[in-house]
Design a protein around this motif. Sequence first.
Motif, PDB file in Angstrom:
ATOM      1  N   TYR A 154      -3.269  27.144  56.346  1.00 27.62           N
ATOM      2  CA  TYR A 154      -2.556  28.017  57.280  1.00 27.62           C
ATOM      3  C   TYR A 154      -1.348  27.285  57.850  1.00 27.62           C
ATOM      4  O   TYR A 154      -1.361  26.062  57.978  1.00 27.62           O
ATOM      5  CB  TYR A 154      -3.444  28.416  58.472  1.00 27.62           C
ATOM      6  CG  TYR A 154      -4.632  29.257  58.128  1.00 27.62           C
ATOM      7  CD1 TYR A 154      -4.609  30.642  58.303  1.00 27.62           C
ATOM      8  CD2 TYR A 154      -5.809  28.676  57.646  1.00 27.62           C
ATOM      9  CE1 TYR A 154      -5.713  31.420  57.996  1.00 27.62           C
ATOM     10  CE2 TYR A 154      -6.909  29.443  57.330  1.00 27.62           C
ATOM     11  CZ  TYR A 154      -6.863  30.825  57.507  1.00 27.62           C
ATOM     12  OH  TYR A 154      -7.947  31.594  57.190  1.00 27.62           O
TER      13      TYR A 154
ATOM     14  N   GLY B  98       6.730  41.727  55.528  1.00 25.73           N
ATOM     15  CA  GLY B  98       6.338  40.334  55.683  1.00 25.73           C
ATOM     16  C   GLY B  98       7.418  39.318  55.448  1.00 25.73           C
ATOM     17  O   GLY B  98       7.137  38.118  55.328  1.00 25.73           O
TER      18      GLY B  98
ATOM     19  N   LYS C 255      -1.102  28.702  52.349  1.00 25.01           N
ATOM     20  CA  LYS C 255      -1.833  29.834  51.762  1.00 25.01           C
ATOM     21  C   LYS C 255      -1.745  31.075  52.631  1.00 25.01           C
ATOM     22  O   LYS C 255      -1.723  32.200  52.129  1.00 25.01           O
ATOM     23  CB  LYS C 255      -3.287  29.425  51.527  1.00 25.01           C
ATOM     24  CG  LYS C 255      -3.431  28.327  50.474  1.00 25.01           C
ATOM     25  CD  LYS C 255      -4.831  27.765  50.415  1.00 25.01           C
ATOM     26  CE  LYS C 255      -4.879  26.579  49.450  1.00 25.01           C
ATOM     27  NZ  LYS C 255      -6.191  25.881  49.478  1.00 25.01           N
ATOM     28  N   LYS C 256      -1.732  30.897  53.949  1.00 25.83           N
ATOM     29  CA  LYS C 256      -1.563  32.013  54.875  1.00 25.83           C
ATOM     30  C   LYS C 256      -0.566  31.623  55.954  1.00 25.83           C
ATOM     31  O   LYS C 256      -0.603  30.501  56.455  1.00 25.83           O
ATOM     32  CB  LYS C 256      -2.889  32.423  55.513  1.00 25.83           C
ATOM     33  CG  LYS C 256      -3.839  33.179  54.581  1.00 25.83           C
ATOM     34  CD  LYS C 256      -5.049  33.691  55.326  1.00 25.83           C
ATOM     35  CE  LYS C 256      -5.987  34.463  54.409  1.00 25.83           C
ATOM     36  NZ  LYS C 256      -5.383  35.726  53.923  1.00 25.83           N
TER      37      LYS C 256
ATOM     38  N   CYS D 155       6.173  36.570  52.933  1.00 26.55           N
ATOM     39  CA  CYS D 155       5.334  35.380  53.124  1.00 26.55           C
ATOM     40  C   CYS D 155       4.369  35.514  54.295  1.00 26.55           C
ATOM     41  O   CYS D 155       3.394  34.760  54.386  1.00 26.55           O
ATOM     42  CB  CYS D 155       6.217  34.152  53.330  1.00 26.55           C
ATOM     43  SG  CYS D 155       7.352  34.274  54.743  1.00 26.55           S
TER      44      CYS D 155
ATOM     45  N   SER E 277       1.401  36.720  56.680  1.00 25.37           N
ATOM     46  CA  SER E 277       0.093  37.366  56.563  1.00 25.37           C
ATOM     47  C   SER E 277      -0.238  38.178  57.812  1.00 25.37           C
ATOM     48  O   SER E 277      -0.678  39.329  57.704  1.00 25.37           O
ATOM     49  CB  SER E 277      -0.999  36.309  56.355  1.00 25.37           C
ATOM     50  OG  SER E 277      -0.698  35.466  55.268  1.00 25.37           O
ATOM     51  N   ARG E 278      -0.035  37.566  58.987  1.00 30.65           N
ATOM     52  CA  ARG E 278      -0.330  38.235  60.253  1.00 30.65           C
ATOM     53  C   ARG E 278       0.752  37.927  61.277  1.00 30.65           C
ATOM     54  O   ARG E 278       1.376  36.869  61.228  1.00 30.65           O
ATOM     55  CB  ARG E 278      -1.688  37.806  60.809  1.00 30.65           C
ATOM     56  CG  ARG E 278      -2.865  38.472  60.126  1.00 30.65           C
ATOM     57  CD  ARG E 278      -4.163  38.193  60.864  1.00 30.65           C
ATOM     58  NE  ARG E 278      -5.259  38.943  60.279  1.00 30.65           N
ATOM     59  CZ  ARG E 278      -6.514  38.908  60.722  1.00 30.65           C
ATOM     60  NH1 ARG E 278      -6.808  38.154  61.778  1.00 30.65           N
ATOM     61  NH2 ARG E 278      -7.455  39.615  60.135  1.00 30.65           N
TER      62      ARG E 278
ATOM     63  N   GLU F 116      -1.390  43.031  60.798  1.00 29.70           N
ATOM     64  CA  GLU F 116      -1.588  42.421  59.488  1.00 29.70           C
ATOM     65  C   GLU F 116      -0.659  43.081  58.486  1.00 29.70           C
ATOM     66  O   GLU F 116      -0.549  44.311  58.438  1.00 29.70           O
ATOM     67  CB  GLU F 116      -3.038  42.571  59.053  1.00 29.70           C
ATOM     68  CG  GLU F 116      -3.371  41.810  57.784  1.00 29.70           C
ATOM     69  CD  GLU F 116      -4.869  41.610  57.626  1.00 29.70           C
ATOM     70  OE1 GLU F 116      -5.365  40.521  57.965  1.00 29.70           O
ATOM     71  OE2 GLU F 116      -5.529  42.568  57.189  1.00 29.70           O
TER      72      GLU F 116
END
Length: 219
Positions: free
Chosen positions: A99, A111, A138-139, A168, A170-171, A180
């Motif tokens: 993360y 995103g 990864k996130k 890119c 995620s949230r 999200e």
Amino acid sequence: MKRLTRDEMAQRVARDIPEGAYVNLGIGVPTLVANHIGDREIILHSENGVIGMGPAPAPGEEDGDLINAGKQFVTLLPGGAFFHHADSFAMMRGGHLDYCVLGGFQVSVRGDLANWHTGAPGAIPAVGGAMDLATGAKKVFVMMEHLTKQGESKIVSQCTYPLTGMRCVSRIYTDLAMMEVAADGLHVLEIYADIGFEELQELSGVPLIDSTDQGGAQR
């Protein structure tokens, strides 16, 4: 309007980082997340060449040789380590971080992230390692205020500032809500402010999908 403080935002982000994760906290507000990890084993990385950081030091206990990429004083947990700047970026670019938590000027509904330059005359660009983190982690969690000081939404249909990364994020965690990014749009999972979904969408100025527990109920 009731909204989360920056410290409360950091606490909320910290809740969604799982045990055992390797995490980079971006410069500025995201560094507050370190103070809410508690006793969980979450390994914090800083791009200037540190891994295994703890919370901010107590006043008077700062070590002048121990700072993060934002030149803030940090602590080091048992097992923490220092290494070359190039090795740090190899970790980021090589997909070794689970993360990263970054600040943002704008995030689009698909995103895209803009967080290093507003393009305004006289503004000082500050890209740092954000581009490497946005593509290597990864996130990607973005933590920011929902609105600018002028009341404009930082959630946009298309970024107008120079991009850090495309598709890119995620949230998104703001002082008003948590969202999200999905293939079919931007899902609102939680609303923190004392407003309903319709008002949140009006403030945001972009289409949102209501995915709160009770179809618009606040958490």
